[in-house]
Scaffold this motif. Structure first.
Motif, PDB file in Angstrom:
ATOM      1  N   HIS A  60       3.657   0.819  -4.946  1.00  0.00           N
ATOM      2  CA  HIS A  60       2.611   0.750  -4.265  1.00  0.00           C
ATOM      3  C   HIS A  60       1.982  -0.659  -4.709  1.00  0.00           C
ATOM      4  O   HIS A  60       2.476  -1.190  -5.606  1.00  0.00           O
ATOM      5  N   ASP A  61       0.841  -0.840  -4.400  1.00  0.00           N
ATOM      6  CA  ASP A  61      -0.002  -1.867  -4.709  1.00  0.00           C
ATOM      7  C   ASP A  61      -1.449  -1.695  -4.226  1.00  0.00           C
ATOM      8  O   ASP A  61      -2.517  -1.635  -5.400  1.00  0.00           O
ATOM      9  N   CYS A  62      -1.741  -1.779  -3.616  1.00  0.00           N
ATOM     10  CA  CYS A  62      -3.197  -2.553  -2.991  1.00  0.00           C
ATOM     11  C   CYS A  62      -3.887  -0.772  -2.738  1.00  0.00           C
ATOM     12  O   CYS A  62      -5.289  -0.444  -3.590  1.00  0.00           O
ATOM     13  N   ARG A  63      -2.911   0.462  -2.882  1.00  0.00           N
ATOM     14  CA  ARG A  63      -3.652   1.301  -2.082  1.00  0.00           C
ATOM     15  C   ARG A  63      -5.084   2.101  -1.718  1.00  0.00           C
ATOM     16  O   ARG A  63      -6.451   2.459  -1.667  1.00  0.00           O
ATOM     17  N   GLY A  65      -4.594   0.319   1.850  1.00  0.00           N
ATOM     18  CA  GLY A  65      -3.666   0.433   3.617  1.00  0.00           C
ATOM     19  C   GLY A  65      -3.791  -1.256   4.028  1.00  0.00           C
ATOM     20  O   GLY A  65      -3.645  -1.140   4.810  1.00  0.00           O
ATOM     21  N   CYS A  67      -1.411  -4.138   1.758  1.00  0.00           N
ATOM     22  CA  CYS A  67      -0.300  -4.329   1.411  1.00  0.00           C
ATOM     23  C   CYS A  67       1.146  -3.988   2.155  1.00  0.00           C
ATOM     24  O   CYS A  67       1.764  -4.393   2.325  1.00  0.00           O
ATOM     25  N   GLY A  68       1.101  -2.767   2.396  1.00  0.00           N
ATOM     26  CA  GLY A  68       2.358  -1.955   2.867  1.00  0.00           C
ATOM     27  C   GLY A  68       3.425  -1.648   1.958  1.00  0.00           C
ATOM     28  O   GLY A  68       4.417  -1.325   2.505  1.00  0.00           O
ATOM     29  N   ILE A 164       1.437  -4.901   8.645  1.00  0.00           N
ATOM     30  CA  ILE A 164       1.576  -4.881   6.997  1.00  0.00           C
ATOM     31  C   ILE A 164       2.712  -5.066   6.549  1.00  0.00           C
ATOM     32  O   ILE A 164       2.465  -5.401   5.056  1.00  0.00           O
TER      33      ILE A 164
HETATM   34  S1  FES Z   1      -0.193   0.546  -1.588  1.00  0.00           S
HETATM   35 FE1  FES Z   1      -0.959  -1.355  -0.023  1.00  0.00          FE
HETATM   36  S2  FES Z   1      -1.018  -0.094   1.944  1.00  0.00           S
HETATM   37 FE2  FES Z   1      -0.479   2.334   0.565  1.00  0.00          FE
END
Ligand code: FES
Ligand code: SF4
Length: 256
Positions: A60-63, A65, A67-68, A164
């Motif tokens: 996970h990164d951006c949380r 939607g 970063c993918g 993404i």
């Molecule tokens: S954590 Fe980045 S798209 Fe879900």
């Protein structure tokens, strides 16, 4: 609706690429329906750490939607049951009290499992390195409106640019083809004048990198489009194929 639900989680646990892996079950009472799916996994991991157990590895990164990274199968669906939604944007109110939720990593030869739900998507990077770029002359930044682009074309390029790079299209495809991902990148660049310089070599090089990485061939089942969290259209695959044929023949490709 109740503010909390009780879930039975069935999660794929795998120590490393060489490990065979297996499902393990976890009892999860008191899950807030306001939590996101990843927050629910955070709560599980806090509990596992307190019990001196190995937390579940997930990306996970951006949380948000964007970063993918949050790629996983939830109850047999890439990114879970909601259309056009990434795992990080999925909320627990979409699950039923008492439900068993099965969580697995992407399954594709080109995406080996690193640990638990985390897969290695270096193969996507190789496709981008092969052709997903444009040449720009150095110097001052060009004025944003210096090159007029038709609205319809810029809209379509923008839709393609929404990809993404999550890999759900590969995981959902019975051939583990990365055509939707690759076609989105090619469309984005082929529709814009900035993408012209590498137009012919781009498709050829990307296709070569795609096949070398072990992705399968596209047989137009449409599973990729159905599971894509950004709802990228398979019409981009038609453009990719057109670009590919014309580049293979060494013919000038007309922009459509
Ligand atoms: S954590 Fe980045 S798209 Fe879900
Ligand atoms: S085309 Fe859709 S499913 Fe495939 S990588 Fe891009 S966003 Fe993910």
């Amino acid at each position: 609706m109740s503010e909390t639900i009780h879930l039975n989680l069935r999660i794929w646990r795998q120590k490393n690429e060489g490990d065979k892996g297996r499902f393990e079950t976890y009892d999860m009472p008191g899950v807030s329906t306001h939590m996101s799916f990843l927050e629910m996994l955070d709560v599980l991991n806090d509990k596992l750490i307190k019990e001196n157990q190995d937390p579940v590895a997930f990306d996970h990164d951006c949380r948000e939607g964007i970063c993918g990274m949050c790629s996983m199968y939830i109850n047999g669906r890439a990114h879970g049951p909601l259309k056009g939604t990434t795992t990080c944007q999925l909320h627990m109110r979409h699950f039923q009290n008492g439900e068993t939720v099965t969580i697995e990593p992407w399954r594709a030869e080109a995406f080996p499992v690193i640990k638990d739900l985390v897969v290695d998507r270096t193969a996507f990077e190789k496709i981008i390195q092969a052709g997903g770029y444009i040449s720009v002359s150095t110097g001052n930044a060009v004025d944003a409106n210096a090159i007029p682009i038709e609205k319809a074309k810029s809209d379509e390029a923008f839709d393609a640019a929404a990809c993404i790079g999550c890999g759900a299209c590969v995981a959902a495809c019975k051939n583990a083809s990365a055509m939707l991902f690759m076609a989105a990148k090619v469309s984005q660049l082929a529709l814009l004048p900035q993408g012209d310089a590498e137009r012919k070599v781009r498709v050829l090089k990307m296709m070569e990198a795609h096949d070398d990485a072990g992705f399968g061939s596209c047989t137009n089942t449409g599973a990729c489009e159905a599971e894509c969290p950004k709802e990228i259209s398979i019409s981009h695959i038609a453009r990719f194929n057109r670009e590919y044929v014309m580049a293979s023949l060494g013919t000038e490709v007309t922009k459509k």
